[in-house]
Design an enzyme around this catalytic site. Structure first.
Site, mmCIF file in Angstrom:
data_model
loop_
_atom_site.group_PDB
_atom_site.id
_atom_site.type_symbol
_atom_site.label_atom_id
_atom_site.label_comp_id
_atom_site.label_asym_id
_atom_site.label_seq_id
_atom_site.Cartn_x
_atom_site.Cartn_y
_atom_site.Cartn_z
ATOM 1 C CE LYS A 159 -3.590 2.474 2.564
ATOM 2 N NZ LYS A 159 -4.419 2.613 3.824
ATOM 3 C CD GLU A 194 9.251 -5.903 6.802
ATOM 4 O OE1 GLU A 194 9.193 -4.812 6.401
ATOM 5 O OE2 GLU A 194 8.932 -6.343 8.053
ATOM 6 N N GLY A 250 -4.901 -1.300 5.055
ATOM 7 C CA GLY A 250 -3.941 -2.464 4.509
ATOM 8 C C GLY A 250 -4.724 -3.850 4.736
ATOM 9 N NE ARG A 251 -6.043 -2.893 11.151
ATOM 10 C CZ ARG A 251 -5.251 -2.025 11.092
ATOM 11 N NH1 ARG A 251 -4.231 -1.758 10.428
ATOM 12 N NH2 ARG A 251 -5.883 -0.913 11.843
ATOM 13 C CD GLU A 281 -1.256 -3.467 11.429
ATOM 14 O OE1 GLU A 281 -1.968 -3.585 10.394
ATOM 15 O OE2 GLU A 281 -0.007 -3.937 11.434
ATOM 16 C CG HIS A 300 -3.452 -34.478 19.042
ATOM 17 N ND1 HIS A 300 -3.722 -35.454 19.669
ATOM 18 C CD2 HIS A 300 -4.400 -34.251 18.005
ATOM 19 C CE1 HIS A 300 -4.763 -36.128 19.173
ATOM 20 N NE2 HIS A 300 -5.202 -35.259 18.215
ATOM 21 C CE LYS A 310 6.131 -0.229 9.484
ATOM 22 N NZ LYS A 310 5.063 0.273 8.810
#
Ligand code: F6P
Length: 515
Positions: free
Chosen positions: A177, A183, A235-236, A321, A351, A475
């Site tokens: 975005k 990254e 973004g999410r 977030e 488990h 960041k």
């Protein structure tokens, strides 16, 4: 404020309310939510509905769909529903045009068959949604071209994504975005180098999806290869935009469109349904009840569907977030807000951490997600999967009393020590969501359900669900530390951080200056 005054257990609530399942279940298209195993009585629900009224939920909902700038700290509208054709009339034309462009491009790539793999590069909202949906869409389709994802800055991520691929037959889609994410830019650079080393012209292989076209161009992406979206898409909340381009190509524009339509059905239900019958509203109210009245710190989300195994990871970003905040919109202390969201696929989780859910000191409420129709053509597996899912919510609710344990183990000499250890307290709350089938439409409805739940909880907790200032500090510090490590400098840090940097830079490959 809301308080739990009704001390009846879940079993007692069921005993006294014969219509509890009907009253506390809601269906929206292929999705059914059964809230009856939540520790909420009719009086509790009335308290919660009063809270919704007090917080003007109806007013906020109207502002959301009208495109008012409810992301106040960034002065932005929040219009992911407009991507599905609901609300935000002012942006409808550009959305329609972009949907048409995505569909036309996806159709062209699929028809031409030039690429056998798409490498989707992105992180956070530019990765989790597409990855979740890709897994889920395998239930009814098969990616063609195949899909790979590179997200983490760890070189293993890009190496794994590229392993065995033919650069000449690889389409790369860089999704960001902001087009400022470390990254993603580093992974995109590495993949571009890989293409160039193989003699490929990047402009014939690399596309970008971004809300910041200028930055994407400055990064070296041809403007004609950029699919844009808008700052009113968080973004999410962005998988419905061109962020889903790789999905539209791999699974076809029809499947992508069906997912959007499924989300739109949930949008309309949320917008038009009175609160007591409104699935996202009820889910949000119950979540607030569990957090603020019953004091639970976390929510486990357990999909009994391997193809939804990323759902809890997706929700970690969506919920934490969005609502992982301590300051309210006006800067006051927001009090107790978003719980920790966690989980893994059932039956695997049984488990591992289910011991804690059943007998840990307090446990956590659980959202069970089950798919009724099997897409794997293995009915015996599917029956067992569903039986396990239903058994877990029953066990959490009913538990097992000490007297039953004592009767079962009467011959044991150590009965006094053993009985409490084999006792299950029960009365542990859960919701069970069922999808008739894992179709793209049902998936769209499921994701939109949680999006709206998060919105409602943001209103009830009085936080801005659509910014994420909390990710910024790390960041900035990472950029400083990286610059210093590359220059072989120690900078100014606390003793622990300085020692860690010294440890890392003793490896010369981490210090550009020393190479
Ligand atoms: O981690 C914070 C964040 O800003 C998320 O909100 C976002 O989804 C992710 O980074 C990726 O951002 P972008 O799409 O701008 O690269």
């Amino acid at each position: 404020m809301i308080t739990a005054t009704d001390s009846r257990t879940l079993s007692e609530l069921f005993d006294t309310e014969p219509d509890r399942v009907d009253r506390m279940s809601v269906r929206v298209g292929p999705l059914r939510a059964d809230f009856s195993k939540q520790r909420v009585s009719a009086d509790d629900l009335a308290q919660l509905l009063a809270l919704a009224e007090e917080k003007d939920l109806a007013g906020w909902r109207a502002k959301l769909f009208a495109g008012e700038p409810i992301n106040t700290s960034e002065n932005r509208a929040v219009l992911h529903t407009a991507l599905r054709g609901v609300g935000g009339e002012a942006v409808a034309d550009e959305v329609t045009a972009m949907r048409a462009r995505i569909a036309a491009f996806a159709t062209k790539v699929r028809r031409e068959g030039r690429f056998d793999t798409i490498v989707h590069i992105g992180i956070g909202g530019s990765d989790l949604g597409p990855r979740l949906v890709a897994d889920a869409m395998e239930a009814t389709g098969q990616a063609k071209p195949a899909l790979r994802f590179a997200n983490n800055v760890d070189g293993a991520s890009v190496n794994d994504a590229l392993k065995g691929l033919d650069p000449k037959r690889t389409l790369v889609i860089v999704v960001s975005k902001s087009f400022g994410t470390q990254e993603t830019k580093m992974n995109a650079d590495s993949v571009r180098d890989w293409l160039v080393a193989a003699g490929c012209e990047p402009s014939e292989h690399v596309l970008a999806v971004s809300a910041n076209v200028d930055r994407a161009v400055a990064f070296g992406i041809d403007e004609a290869n950029i699919f844009n979206f808008w700052d009113w898409v968080g973004g999410r909340y962005s998988v419905w935009s061109a962020v889903g381009l790789s999905l539209a190509i791999a699974y076809g524009p029809d499947a992508f469109g069906e997912m959007l339509d499924g989300a739109a059905a949930m949008d309309r239900h949320f917008r038009d349904t009175e609160f007591p019958a409104n699935m996202p509203v009820l889910m949000a109210l119950i979540g607030v009840w569990n957090r603020n009245a019953l004091g639970y710190d976390s929510l486990a989300v357990i999909p009994y569907s391997r193809r939804l195994r990323l759902f809890s990871a997706f929700l970690q970003q969506l919920e934490m977030e969005s609502n992982g905040k301590s300051a309210s919109r006006d800067g006051a202390d927001a009090g107790t807000t978003c719980p920790v969201i966690w989980g893994d696929e059932g039956t695997n989780g049984q488990h591992a951490f289910f011991q804690w859910l059943h007998q840990g000191s307090k446990g956590a409420p659980v959202d069970f997600v089950a798919v009724l129709k099997d897409h794997e053509d293995r009915p015996e597996h599917h029956r067992a999967l569903l039986a396990n899912c239903f058994a877990q919510s029953e066990a959490l609710m009913l538990g097992k009393t000490e007297s039953v344990v004592r009767a079962e183990n009467a011959d044991r000499e150590d009965l006094d020590a053993l009985a409490p250890q084999k006792t299950f307290p029960g009365n542990r709350p859960s919701t069970t969501l069922t999808l008739d089938a894992l179709t793209p439409a049902a998936l769209g409805s499921l994701i939109a359900l949680y999006e709206h739940k998060v919105f409602v909880q943001g209103v009830l907790w009085d936080v801005n669900s659509f910014d994420q200032w909390g990710v910024e500090l790390g960041k900035v510090l990472a950029t400083t530390i990286l610059t210093e490590m590359e220059a072989g400098e120690s900078g100014e840090h606390d003793a622990s951080t300085a020692a860690l940097m010294a440890l890392a830079t003793s490896d010369p490959s981490l210090t550009k200056a020393k190479i």
